[in-house]
Structures are given as structure tokens and as C-alpha cells.
Design an enzyme around this catalytic site. Sequence first.
Site, short mmCIF file in Angstrom:
data_model
loop_
_atom_site.label_atom_id
_atom_site.label_comp_id
_atom_site.label_asym_id
_atom_site.label_seq_id
_atom_site.Cartn_x
_atom_site.Cartn_y
_atom_site.Cartn_z
N TYR A 1 5.22 45.99 -66.84
CA TYR A 1 6.54 45.45 -67.11
C TYR A 1 6.46 43.96 -67.43
O TYR A 1 5.48 43.29 -67.10
CB TYR A 1 7.51 45.69 -65.94
N CYS A 2 7.48 43.47 -68.10
CA CYS A 2 7.63 42.05 -68.39
C CYS A 2 9.10 41.70 -68.11
O CYS A 2 9.72 42.31 -67.25
CB CYS A 2 7.21 41.73 -69.82
N ARG A 3 9.65 40.78 -68.86
CA ARG A 3 11.05 40.41 -68.65
C ARG A 3 11.99 41.42 -69.29
O ARG A 3 12.93 41.89 -68.66
CB ARG A 3 11.33 39.00 -69.20
#
Length: 132
Positions: free
Chosen positions: A91-93
Site C-alpha cells: 500500500y501507499c497513500r
Amino acid sequence: MSNFIFLTIIGAGLLYYLYLKGYIFANFDNITPEEAYKLLQKEKDKIVLLDVRTAEEYKNDGKIPGSVLIPIDNLPNQIDKLPKDKKILVYCRSGMRSAAASRLLSSLGFKVYNIQGGINTWKEKNLPVEKP
């Protein structure tokens, strides 16, 4: 003729966006935050939860409990820190960088799941977040 060129550019832009988000030509699975949360509850010992945001984002916005931070810029140099015998949830932002990281990891033989919408959507769904 100009309408054809305009539509071609719009179509190419749409395809590029879908590619970046991992919706087309993806060699990994996209899952919702809810699906990721359930998978983590069910198979916690068989999963690495990988956060590919920057250290600043990690510090300021919190993290998903149990996640490991390897910013996407450092990922190629730190691949050896990830076990190939476990599933990798990335995941990231917002889901763009994690799709790129998922594409890279999958091409190297990892079983990868990209969490759609990143930590932003994770938070919108009121799933657990903690400060690092």
C-alpha cells in the site's frame, strides 16, 4: 480528423491511467482495504504488509499496524529483505505507487496484492491505523 486525434489522445490517457492504477495489464491482484484486513486477520503469519510511501508520509499519516516501510525509491535495493514464501500486501497513500511496486515485485516472483486506494481508503473505511 481533429476529433479522431482528440479521442485517440483521451483514450490513450485513460489506458495509461488504468495501467498506472493496476487495473489493466497487471501481473498482481488488486484487493479492497476490507479484503486486505480480512486476509491479514486470517493469514497474519503468511503475509508481509509493505508500505511504499515516503518516511515523512509514514511518520505524519500513520501506518497500518504490522506494516514494514520500504519507500518505493528504495525498493529495488531492498528486495532481498522480502521473503518469497509469503504473500506481500502493498500500500501507499492512494494506490499509484503501490501498483508500481506490486508490478515490480510480481515480475520478480512474489505473490503480490495491491491494496486499492492506499491508506487513504483504508482510513475512510475506519480500519486500524497507528502512529509509528
